[in-house]
Scaffold this motif. Structure first.
Motif, mmCIF file in Angstrom:
data_model
loop_
_atom_site.group_PDB
_atom_site.id
_atom_site.type_symbol
_atom_site.label_atom_id
_atom_site.label_comp_id
_atom_site.label_asym_id
_atom_site.label_seq_id
_atom_site.Cartn_x
_atom_site.Cartn_y
_atom_site.Cartn_z
ATOM 1 N N ILE A 191 0.852 -1.190 0.000
ATOM 2 C CA ILE A 191 0.000 0.000 0.000
ATOM 3 C C ILE A 191 0.884 1.235 0.000
ATOM 4 C CG2 ILE A 191 -1.730 1.263 1.335
ATOM 5 C CD1 ILE A 191 -2.872 -1.328 0.301
ATOM 6 N N ALA A 192 0.533 2.224 -0.830
ATOM 7 C CA ALA A 192 1.335 3.447 -0.977
ATOM 8 C C ALA A 192 2.731 3.061 -1.464
ATOM 9 C CB ALA A 192 1.392 4.246 0.322
ATOM 10 N N CYS A 193 2.752 2.386 -2.616
ATOM 11 C CA CYS A 193 3.972 1.711 -3.098
ATOM 12 C C CYS A 193 4.998 2.667 -3.685
ATOM 13 C CB CYS A 193 3.615 0.643 -4.121
ATOM 14 S SG CYS A 193 2.858 1.327 -5.613
ATOM 15 N N ILE A 230 -0.478 -0.274 -4.651
ATOM 16 C CA ILE A 230 -1.536 0.739 -4.710
ATOM 17 C C ILE A 230 -0.892 2.084 -4.425
ATOM 18 C CG2 ILE A 230 -3.809 1.436 -3.803
ATOM 19 C CD1 ILE A 230 -3.740 -1.491 -4.709
ATOM 20 N N ASP A 231 -1.141 3.074 -5.266
ATOM 21 C CA ASP A 231 -0.661 4.426 -4.947
ATOM 22 C C ASP A 231 -1.604 5.455 -5.562
ATOM 23 O OD1 ASP A 231 2.265 5.440 -3.720
ATOM 24 O OD2 ASP A 231 1.190 6.953 -4.896
ATOM 25 N N ILE A 232 -1.746 6.560 -4.857
ATOM 26 C CA ILE A 232 -2.690 7.599 -5.282
ATOM 27 C C ILE A 232 -2.060 8.599 -6.252
ATOM 28 C CG2 ILE A 232 -2.176 9.290 -3.458
ATOM 29 C CD1 ILE A 232 -5.215 9.630 -3.067
ATOM 30 N N GLU A 289 -3.727 2.606 -9.547
ATOM 31 C CA GLU A 289 -3.777 4.001 -9.097
ATOM 32 C C GLU A 289 -5.080 4.201 -8.334
ATOM 33 O OE1 GLU A 289 -2.944 6.979 -12.106
ATOM 34 O OE2 GLU A 289 -4.079 8.473 -10.970
ATOM 35 N N ALA A 290 -4.983 4.374 -7.026
ATOM 36 C CA ALA A 290 -6.202 4.480 -6.204
ATOM 37 C C ALA A 290 -5.866 5.079 -4.857
ATOM 38 C CB ALA A 290 -6.808 3.086 -5.994
ATOM 39 N N ASN A 291 -6.904 5.616 -4.225
ATOM 40 C CA ASN A 291 -6.801 6.018 -2.829
ATOM 41 C C ASN A 291 -6.911 4.746 -1.983
ATOM 42 O OD1 ASN A 291 -7.128 6.929 -0.249
ATOM 43 N ND2 ASN A 291 -8.722 8.424 -0.752
ATOM 44 N N ALA A 292 -5.864 4.422 -1.276
ATOM 45 C CA ALA A 292 -5.850 3.156 -0.530
ATOM 46 C C ALA A 292 -6.931 3.112 0.542
ATOM 47 C CB ALA A 292 -4.480 2.934 0.098
ATOM 48 N N ALA A 293 -7.392 4.280 0.992
ATOM 49 C CA ALA A 293 -8.454 4.289 2.010
ATOM 50 C C ALA A 293 -9.734 3.669 1.448
ATOM 51 C CB ALA A 293 -8.720 5.721 2.472
ATOM 52 N N CYS A 295 3.132 -1.405 4.131
ATOM 53 C CA CYS A 295 2.900 0.022 3.890
ATOM 54 C C CYS A 295 4.074 0.756 4.527
ATOM 55 C CB CYS A 295 1.583 0.477 4.507
ATOM 56 S SG CYS A 295 1.315 2.259 4.277
ATOM 57 N N LEU A 296 5.003 1.194 3.687
ATOM 58 C CA LEU A 296 6.230 1.811 4.203
ATOM 59 C C LEU A 296 6.101 3.326 4.168
ATOM 60 C CD1 LEU A 296 8.852 -0.613 2.647
ATOM 61 C CD2 LEU A 296 8.118 -0.470 5.026
ATOM 62 N N GLY A 297 5.422 3.867 5.175
ATOM 63 C CA GLY A 297 5.425 5.319 5.316
ATOM 64 C C GLY A 297 4.204 6.037 4.798
ATOM 65 N N TRP A 345 -0.973 8.007 7.492
ATOM 66 C CA TRP A 345 -2.025 9.026 7.479
ATOM 67 C C TRP A 345 -3.244 8.547 6.709
ATOM 68 C CZ3 TRP A 345 2.818 9.780 5.178
ATOM 69 C CH2 TRP A 345 2.836 9.638 3.793
ATOM 70 N N ILE A 346 -3.057 7.530 5.842
ATOM 71 C CA ILE A 346 -4.189 7.028 5.047
ATOM 72 C C ILE A 346 -5.330 6.590 5.970
ATOM 73 C CG2 ILE A 346 -4.943 5.173 3.489
ATOM 74 C CD1 ILE A 346 -2.120 5.279 2.237
ATOM 75 N N TRP A 347 -4.955 5.969 7.095
ATOM 76 C CA TRP A 347 -5.977 5.481 8.041
ATOM 77 C C TRP A 347 -5.989 6.315 9.331
ATOM 78 C CZ3 TRP A 347 -2.555 2.221 5.443
ATOM 79 C CH2 TRP A 347 -3.116 1.458 4.421
HETATM 80 C C1 LIG Z 1 6.621 8.336 2.024
HETATM 81 S S1 LIG Z 1 6.062 7.802 0.433
HETATM 82 C C2 LIG Z 1 6.433 6.048 0.542
HETATM 83 C C3 LIG Z 1 6.482 5.358 -0.801
HETATM 84 C C4 LIG Z 1 6.915 3.896 -0.771
HETATM 85 N N1 LIG Z 1 6.187 3.120 0.204
HETATM 86 C C5 LIG Z 1 8.385 3.784 -0.499
HETATM 87 O O1 LIG Z 1 8.735 3.399 0.628
HETATM 88 O O2 LIG Z 1 9.181 4.070 -1.400
HETATM 89 C C6 LIG Z 1 4.315 7.858 0.656
HETATM 90 C C7 LIG Z 1 3.515 7.336 -0.528
HETATM 91 O O3 LIG Z 1 2.142 7.328 -0.158
HETATM 92 C C8 LIG Z 1 1.378 7.614 -1.311
HETATM 93 N N2 LIG Z 1 0.035 7.984 -0.828
HETATM 94 C C9 LIG Z 1 -0.286 9.058 -0.071
HETATM 95 N N3 LIG Z 1 -1.590 9.047 0.225
HETATM 96 C C10 LIG Z 1 -2.123 7.925 -0.351
HETATM 97 C C11 LIG Z 1 -3.421 7.342 -0.405
HETATM 98 N N4 LIG Z 1 -4.470 7.928 0.195
HETATM 99 N N5 LIG Z 1 -3.585 6.180 -1.079
HETATM 100 C C12 LIG Z 1 -2.543 5.589 -1.713
HETATM 101 N N6 LIG Z 1 -1.283 6.094 -1.696
HETATM 102 C C13 LIG Z 1 -1.069 7.240 -1.013
HETATM 103 C C14 LIG Z 1 2.184 8.712 -1.969
HETATM 104 O O4 LIG Z 1 1.848 8.908 -3.314
HETATM 105 C C15 LIG Z 1 3.612 8.166 -1.798
HETATM 106 O O5 LIG Z 1 3.955 7.311 -2.854
#
Ligand SMILES: C[S@@+](CC[C@H](N)C(=O)[O-])C[C@H]1O[C@@H](n2cnc3c(N)ncnc32)[C@H](O)[C@@H]1O
Length: 249
Positions: free
Chosen positions: A43-45, A65-67, A92-96, A110-112, A115-117
């Motif tokens: 998630i948030a890849c 999944i990434d927005i 491409e999606a909002n993971a929420a 989910c590495l970082g 805030w999504i949840w």
């Molecule tokens: C700190 S980056 C981490 C990216 C990846 N996990 C990495 O470690 O390289 C945060 C990621 O969260 C994605 N993101 C932020 N809000 C999101 C959401 N609601 N749904 C999906 N992705 C989201 C951003 O586009 C970004 O790619």
């Protein structure tokens, strides 16, 4: 300013968009033994670096999944040029709002992006739902190193209870019924690289795109982030990737 454009510009130099070093990311992936053809949901890849390395290392299949349309385009291009398109799909999606298949994945990560949840514990709960019994749940999260100063909270916009300390992050996983396996924390070098590359990327972008009407806003944001990091974050803000297993059925 389109916030996803800001992140794309400020992370142009990054393949790993979190404060782990490349060596630590490899160490983390080496721990996550997966069956051949095992399923990974990230998630948030971001640019899919974790997914690319993990699917290669373990001959696994990945869904990311990434927005951000910028990161999704980068991820797909990188996957194509690494000949991994048969193994990795990027959505491409909002993971929420992502439904996914509950209990279906050998590894959910989910590495970082907690805030999504709206927080760490709901992040772990959301990831756990997608993991199979005994599957891996891996998530990255900041932690306070000692007590944050009021100046730090004011400058960063964080609240004291936005984050826990390291022990609190582990405890939250246990409280969700997860089994703790390991944690890999970023050190100052790792943080300097992650934060410093953002200033460098914006400098390079500014030289190549001097007429971009967004440039002043982009500079303002990165300079603020740089100041908060140098004055406070470097001393008071940690980050770790936490490795748990979901409790078996
Ligand atoms: C700190 S980056 C981490 C990216 C990846 N996990 C990495 O470690 O390289 C945060 C990621 O969260 C994605 N993101 C932020 N809000 C999101 C959401 N609601 N749904 C999906 N992705 C989201 C951003 O586009 C970004 O790619």
């Amino acid at each position: 300013l389109d916030i996803w454009k800001y992140f794309a510009v400020s992370h142009a130099q990054h393949e790993i968009c979190n404060p782990l070093s490349s060596a630590k990311l490899d160490e983390l992936i080496g721990l996550l033994e997966l069956p051949d053809g095992g399923r990974v949901l990230d998630i948030a890849c971001g640019k899919a670096e974790f997914l690319m390395r993990t699917t290669r290392r373990w001959s696994a299949l990945g869904t990311g999944i990434d927005i951000s349309p910028f990161f999704v385009a980068d991820a797909r291009a990188r996957i194509d040029s690494a000949a991994l398109a048969e193994q990795i799909e990027i959505v491409e999606a909002n993971a929420a709002e992502y439904e996914g298949e509950p209990g279906a994945f050998d590894l959910v990560s989910c590495l970082g992006a907690s805030w999504i949840w709206n927080g760490w514990r709901p992040t772990l709960e959301a990831l756990s739902r997608w993991a199979r019994p005994d599957g891996w749940v891996v998530a990255g999260e900041p932690f306070w190193i000692g007590e944050p100063s009021s100046e730090h909270l004011e400058a960063s916009g964080h609240k004291r209870d936005s984050f826990a300390d390291h022990a609190g992050n582990v405890r939250a996983g246990l409280d969700c019924g997860l089994r703790f396996c390991h944690a890999i924390a970023s050190n100052t070098d790792d943080w300097d690289r992650y934060e410093g590359y953002q200033s460098l990327s914006v400098e390079n972008y500014a030289l190549a795109n001097p007429d971009d009407p967004d440039l002043a806003d982009i500079r303002r944001l990165v300079e603020h982030a740089r100041d908060v990091y140098h004055r406070f974050g470097r001393l008071e803000f940690g980050w770790a990737a936490y490795v748990f297993r979901k409790t078996g059925a």
